[in-house]
Design a protein around this motif. Structure first.
Motif, short mmCIF file in Angstrom:
data_model
loop_
_atom_site.label_atom_id
_atom_site.label_comp_id
_atom_site.label_asym_id
_atom_site.label_seq_id
_atom_site.Cartn_x
_atom_site.Cartn_y
_atom_site.Cartn_z
N THR A 1 0.80 -1.23 0.00
CA THR A 1 0.00 0.00 0.00
C THR A 1 0.84 1.27 0.00
O THR A 1 0.28 2.37 -0.01
N VAL B 1 -7.19 2.86 -1.15
CA VAL B 1 -6.51 2.38 0.05
C VAL B 1 -6.78 3.30 1.24
O VAL B 1 -7.04 2.84 2.36
N VAL C 1 -2.82 -4.48 -1.06
CA VAL C 1 -4.07 -4.40 -1.81
C VAL C 1 -3.91 -5.30 -3.03
O VAL C 1 -2.86 -5.34 -3.66
N PHE D 1 -8.33 -5.63 0.41
CA PHE D 1 -7.37 -4.91 1.25
C PHE D 1 -7.02 -5.81 2.43
O PHE D 1 -7.89 -6.24 3.19
#
Length: 345
Positions: free
Chosen positions: A107, A134, A173, A281
């Motif tokens: 991320t 994110v 992610v 995520f």
């Protein structure tokens, strides 16, 4: 539970059932109590009215579709996955295969752009869209983790969320793309046969997530199935809802709650006629974080179930094993290491 449909010679069954649903517009006390119960019983729940803007969701789905529609030679510039980057079919380093393509990013904004910059002219736009997604989903993850902390009666209700907000968090992610497969239009999801006619066509095999929690959403195409907490031969299809997020407990959260919350085993099945794309995520701690049962989760009747381990140690073990391995069993306090696996670290 209803609608048992058939399946493998191994007597595996697919059974319809509803996943617990949490509305974040409910009173907080009600929502957190039901959230804890869902994590104890199923290891997964569905969140509606989550507050992530529709535009943010639509943007990442659009960019994901654009990427997966690129020529293979262009997509491969973002790979091979090591483990980050673009991958196709092969999952991990130990022979696991799936019917999918995927993108996996750390991320960190710079990391995302570096992976994309040689694949598409719109790499900067794509990376900005991923970063926006994110930011919103990380906030949702932390809100949910704080509610779980409250529901579990932790002295510091931000115990879990602080790990995810750490500047050195190892959160990831992932975009998974499952192409449709050829098949009879009368075939139903969950009973699509392989060439050997022994079971469903697997997009992503049976596994649990190693992180703290996972936030997943997909388009309107179904495919996610969870393993029944009461019978490992039973799989429960999760009804698709593109407006919702599905939240599942990961191995780290199971360990930190001393087994009270359940890390759900799940898989993805390929649809016969429609492509499916999911965005996931993975909320993770930093590599140096020490994972162990929290004091509030340990009693005389329920002593330490898991030995302490760092997140880096767990990841090294994870990458040495097959996808379906129950990794947490190797970290039980009374685990007798006759295999030598733990000596890999």
């Amino acid at each position: 539970m209803v609608a048992i449909t058939s399946v493998k010679e191994s007597r595996e069954r697919v059974v319809s059932s509803d996943i617990p649903e949490i509305d974040l517009q409910w009173k907080r006390d009600k929502a957190r109590k039901l959230m804890v119960r869902a994590c104890e019983e199923f290891g997964i729940f569905k969140v509606i009215n989550h507050g992530v803007p529709k535009e943010i969701i639509e943007n990442i789905e659009k960019e994901g579709k654009n990427f997966f529609s690129l020529p293979t030679s262009d997509k491969q510039k973002a790979g091979p996955p090591n483990p980050l980057g673009y991958g196709s079919k092969q999952i991990g380093y130990n022979g696991d295969m799936g019917d999918l393509e995927y993108l996996l990013f750390h991320t960190n904004p710079t990391s995302i752009y570096q992976r994309l910059r040689t694949t598409t002219k719109d790499a900067f736009k794509f990376s900005c869209v991923v970063n926006d997604y994110v930011d919103k989903v990380r906030k949702l993850a932390c809100d949910l983790l704080e509610m779980l902390g409250e529901g579990l009666g932790l002295e510091d209700t931000k115990t879990f969320s602080k790990l995810v907000m750490d500047a050195e968090s190892d959160s990831l992610v992932r975009l998974n793309y499952y192409p449709c497969c050829e098949g009879n239009s009368k075939e139903k999801l969950g009973i699509i046969k392989k060439k050997d006619d022994k079971g469903p066509r697997i997009g992503f095999g049976d596994h649990s997530d190693p992180q703290i929690i996972t936030l997943l959403r997909s388009n309107e195409v179904e495919g996610l199935q969870i393993q029944s907490p009461w019978d490992s031969s039973v799989w429960i299809p999760v009804k698709s809802d593109a407006s919702a997020f599905f939240i599942n407990v990961g191995d780290a959260l199971q360990a930190m709650t001393n087994g009270r919350l359940t890390s759900v085993r799940h898989r993805a099945i390929v649809n016969t006629q429609k492509t499916r794309m999911s965005t996931i995520f993975f909320a993770s701690p930093s590599l140096q974080t020490l994972i162990s049962p929290l004091p509030e989760m340990v009693t005389h009747e329920k002593p330490h179930k898991y030995r302490p381990y760092t997140w880096a140690e767990y990841k090294r073990i994870m990458y040495s094993l097959k996808l379906a391995t129950n990794r947490l069993e190797l970290f039980l306090s009374d685990y007798n290491d006759n295999t030598g696996l733990l000596r890999l670290v």
